[in-house]
Design an enzyme around this catalytic site. Sequence first.
Site, short mmCIF file in Angstrom:
data_model
loop_
_atom_site.label_atom_id
_atom_site.label_comp_id
_atom_site.label_asym_id
_atom_site.label_seq_id
_atom_site.Cartn_x
_atom_site.Cartn_y
_atom_site.Cartn_z
N LYS A 145 0.84 -1.22 0.00
CA LYS A 145 0.00 0.00 0.00
C LYS A 145 0.87 1.26 0.00
CE LYS A 145 -4.11 -2.03 2.22
NZ LYS A 145 -3.98 -3.43 2.53
N VAL A 151 0.09 -8.42 6.70
CA VAL A 151 -0.33 -9.64 7.40
C VAL A 151 0.54 -10.87 7.13
CG1 VAL A 151 -2.75 -8.99 7.75
CG2 VAL A 151 -2.08 -10.17 5.66
N TYR A 179 -5.21 -5.14 -7.02
CA TYR A 179 -4.93 -5.01 -5.58
C TYR A 179 -4.30 -6.30 -5.02
CZ TYR A 179 -5.77 -5.05 -0.57
OH TYR A 179 -5.60 -5.19 0.79
N TYR A 199 -2.23 -0.02 11.32
CA TYR A 199 -3.61 -0.48 11.56
C TYR A 199 -4.22 0.33 12.71
CZ TYR A 199 -1.84 -4.50 8.90
OH TYR A 199 -1.28 -5.31 7.96
N1 GLU Z 1 -4.05 -8.85 1.15
C1 GLU Z 1 -4.44 -8.55 2.49
C2 GLU Z 1 -5.92 -8.22 2.57
O1 GLU Z 1 -6.41 -7.49 1.79
C3 GLU Z 1 -3.60 -7.43 3.01
C4 GLU Z 1 -3.91 -7.11 4.43
C5 GLU Z 1 -2.75 -6.59 5.22
O2 GLU Z 1 -1.60 -6.97 5.02
O3 GLU Z 1 -3.04 -5.77 6.09
O4 GLU Z 1 -6.63 -8.68 3.41
#
Ligand code: GLU
Length: 309
Positions: free
Chosen positions: A69, A262, A192, A244
């Site tokens: 991101k 994650v 994405y 987060y």
């Molecule tokens: N691909 C994961 C999702 O969209 C990324 C989430 C993350 O790393 O925070 O759930």
Amino acid sequence: MRQEETIRQVLQEVYEEAGAVDEGELAGYIPQLASVNPEFFALSVCDTAGNCYAVGDRGQSFTLQSVSKVLAHACVLSHCDEERLGQRVGVEPTGEDFDSIVKLDQHRRAFNPMVNTGAIAIADLLLSIYGEDALPKSRSFFASTMGVDSLDIDQSVFESELATGERNRAIGHLLKNFKLLDHPVKEVLELYFAHCSLCATTDQLARLGASLANGGQLPGGGERVLDPAVVRKVLSVMLSCGMYNDAGRWIYDVGLPAKSGVSGCLLVVVPGELGIAAYSPRIDNRGTSVRGLMAVRLLSERLNLHLFA
Ligand code: GLU
């Protein structure tokens, strides 16, 4: 600049202390991520002069997940005007889970680029910018920020998320409902998920961190890969929204722009000085690597890295 010897020594100490912790769980909601070795642990530090220090499984690659991101945000800022981005994605921390839908429904705009709503809206903008070459072009932009020619995609993680990512599809449809996507939800999510499935090592992430620490120039006097104005914006959002719903506590205790994913990876920037990367796949209930979090907290404390120290 911090002394080379001190960095090496503290890195080793922190690796041993955090490595003794085995709390947390693999990110089983993406089935393929549940099959990695939970014991992997790597820490890398790269300074703006290009010196790199690492301990543990530094050669082990992992999927970037939400760390992508940061790169998608940098990419869209480099190619689209701020106003267009601002109409769809804000810069406010949500205080919610990374895949929360609640605030989107209330505010009809993605809260920030570091959570799923924002990153999915950004993937749509990248499709508008690059057209059908969106994946190869964004992928090569991402690679350039780490000073490498290309980044692999973990096809099995990509397919695993594509097959199971209903919540992200729900976010996509809600964004579409609010006219925040110009392309079909399926196409946007494929981009994405592909970004989330790009692979790197902690050495490469630390190099990216050092480029961000260095105003967008690759460490060691390398090529300029990002505009300093883009770097300033990206780091600001990482500082307030990158961790987060732990963002407030993180700024308070660690005080550094960061982004976690994650898969268990963590990217941290010490502006003007260092890029730090951690990888350990067991995550806490917010989605951040337990060992990675502990290691960076200790590094910040022992090397006195807090921005306001
Ligand atoms: N691909 C994961 C999702 O969209 C990324 C989430 C993350 O790393 O925070 O759930």
